[in-house]
Design an enzyme around this catalytic site. Structure first.
Site, PDB file in Angstrom:
ATOM      1  CE  LYS A 154      42.829  37.198  34.206  1.00 36.49           C
ATOM      2  NZ  LYS A 154      43.591  36.392  33.401  1.00 36.49           N
TER       3      LYS A 154
HETATM    4  N1  PMP Z   1      45.446  34.894  40.918  1.00 33.21           N
HETATM    5  C1  PMP Z   1      44.068  35.152  40.972  1.00 33.21           C
HETATM    6  C2  PMP Z   1      43.574  35.466  42.191  1.00 33.21           C
HETATM    7  C3  PMP Z   1      43.652  34.997  39.571  1.00 33.21           C
HETATM    8  O1  PMP Z   1      42.270  35.290  39.876  1.00 33.21           O
HETATM    9  C4  PMP Z   1      44.214  34.763  38.670  1.00 33.21           C
HETATM   10  C5  PMP Z   1      43.419  34.770  37.258  1.00 33.21           C
HETATM   11  N2  PMP Z   1      42.432  33.528  37.155  1.00 33.21           N
HETATM   12  C6  PMP Z   1      45.520  34.616  38.666  1.00 33.21           C
HETATM   13  C7  PMP Z   1      46.226  34.648  39.642  1.00 33.21           C
HETATM   14  C8  PMP Z   1      46.457  34.187  37.364  1.00 33.21           C
HETATM   15  O2  PMP Z   1      46.609  35.195  36.202  1.00 33.21           O
HETATM   16  P1  PMP Z   1      46.765  34.937  34.973  1.00 33.21           P
HETATM   17  O3  PMP Z   1      45.253  34.438  34.315  1.00 33.21           O
HETATM   18  O4  PMP Z   1      47.440  35.930  34.192  1.00 33.21           O
HETATM   19  O5  PMP Z   1      47.526  33.665  34.883  1.00 33.21           O
END
Ligand code: PMP
Length: 375
Positions: A73
């Protein structure tokens, strides 16, 4: 002379690899980067050696836990802040407001401190004190609010939006912005411009498939967009979904949104709607995989034992998905996925006997991996 020879080689390597044809630096030895935000991205692509040997494929994980804030992120955090700057919404001393319970907040806290902005975070009050403490010590003002659904105007995201609007009225000179990670496509752009090109460059364009889970959808959508465009559609891209998310059934049913049912121990992923970040690319996906918590938690332990990787559950879910795709494609294919973050923030749950039992996941840990249940 030994030192001099080594030094000359290192300098040459850093210079030679500095920028690839996509404008991305893929060398780990980058020289001096411009502040903390220069250290975001350009993460290693790690071959999971045991899993690759078992499947006869190359299973590669993008080591996003190496970003300064410890997760994928950081990339989105940097892009939504840069986007607000470019649109003239933020000036030094201005304020970023976001609704987030996790990694986005941590990424934003680092980026905001480094660029001279204040940060206000709204989150559901069901989140752990540890998360609140961490955000506060990184300089954020944190408001835990009642956990109500997206449709409710008191949802933490809408409260964040109103807070930014209030601040902007009070102090238009410095500016304030609700970065709106779910529907701000600067998030997706981070992955079109960095994650995707890095993967392509790191594999020399030899990638057969890509898979990852979605929270906002930024990582999946942006990386898919880049890989599809650069390969004329030949890279197959798949969503990996936990229980309790509606996207797996949305994709496998050809576009029907169902009610959310079930839940998952994975944090930061799973989605109840098609966000603006997903909208433009979801139809281009080649399919979706639904991964049960039993498989994800087992893979947390396997990655630790077999690869030496200390991963959070969303990363482990991604690795399970990559393995299943590799098994479907057969030997000699390259499958890339995202190692979103490490297990550090979840260790008190993932490696706790009591917690595993409370989630009915204790039996998912094979006998030979029980030694890691230490809490
Ligand atoms: N894995 C974790 C641990 C996250 O914090 C997030 C973001 N919420 C994601 C995956 C998914 O990423 P994205 O928001 O780009 O879909």
């Amino acid at each position: 002379t030994y030192v001099r020879r080594f030094a000359t080689t290192a300098v040459r390597a850093a210079a030679a690899e500095s920028v690839n044809s996509y404008g991305v630096r893929v060398s780990k030895a980058q020289g001096v980067v411009d502040g903390l935000t220069g250290a975001i991205g350009n993460t290693p692509l790690i071959k999971l050696k045991k899993l690759s040997a078992q499947t006869g494929c190359n299973i590669l994980g993008k080591a996003e836990f190496q970003n300064p804030g410890g997760s994928v992120k950081d990339r989105a955090a940097l892009y939504v802040v840069k986007d607000a700057e470019e649109r003239g919404l933020l000036k030094p001393g201005g304020t970023v407001v976001e609704g987030t319970a996790g990694n986005t907040g941590i990424g934003l806290a680092h980026v905001c401190r480094s660029r001279g902005y204040n940060l206000v975070i709204y989150m559901p009050n069901t989140q752990s004190q540890g998360k609140i403490d961490l955000l506060r010590l990184l300089g954020a003002e944190v408001y835990p609010v009642p956990a109500v659904a997206w449709e409710n105007p008191e949802n933490y995201n809408w409260q964040a939006k109103r807070h930014a609007e209030r601040l902007l009225k009070e102090d238009p000179e410095h500016g304030a912005v609700w970065t709106n990670q779910f529907d701000n496509i600067a998030n997706r752009r981070a992955h079109i411009e960095t994650t995707g090109p890095e993967i392509w460059a790191q594999t020399d364009g030899k990638v057969d498939a890509f898979t990852c889970a979605t929270g906002t959808g930024g990582t999946l959508a942006g990386t898919t967009r880049f890989l599809k465009d650069v390969s004329n559609g030949s890279v197959k891209c798949f969503l990996a979904d936990p229980p309790g998310s509606v996207l797996y059934s949305y994709i496998s049913s050809g576009g029907q949104l169902k009610e959310r049912t079930g839940s998952s121990i994975t944090e930061g992923i799973g989605q109840g709607r098609v966000t603006d970040n997903l909208k433009q690319d979801i139809a281009d996906l080649d399919g979706a995989l639904n991964i049960a918590d039993e498989k994800s938690i087992e893979m947390v332990y396997r990655c630790l034992d077999e690869e030496g990787l200390y991963l959070g559950a969303s990363s482990a879910l991604n690795v399970v998905a990559a393995k299943e795709i590799a098994e479907k494609l057969g030997p000699d294919h390259t499958v890339v996925t995202i190692l979103c973050d490490g297990a550090y923030r979840y260790a008190d749950r993932l490696f706790s006997d009591k917690w595993l039992k409370s989630k009915n996941l204790r039996d998912a840990i094979p006998k030979h991996l029980e030694k890691y249940i230490v809490l």
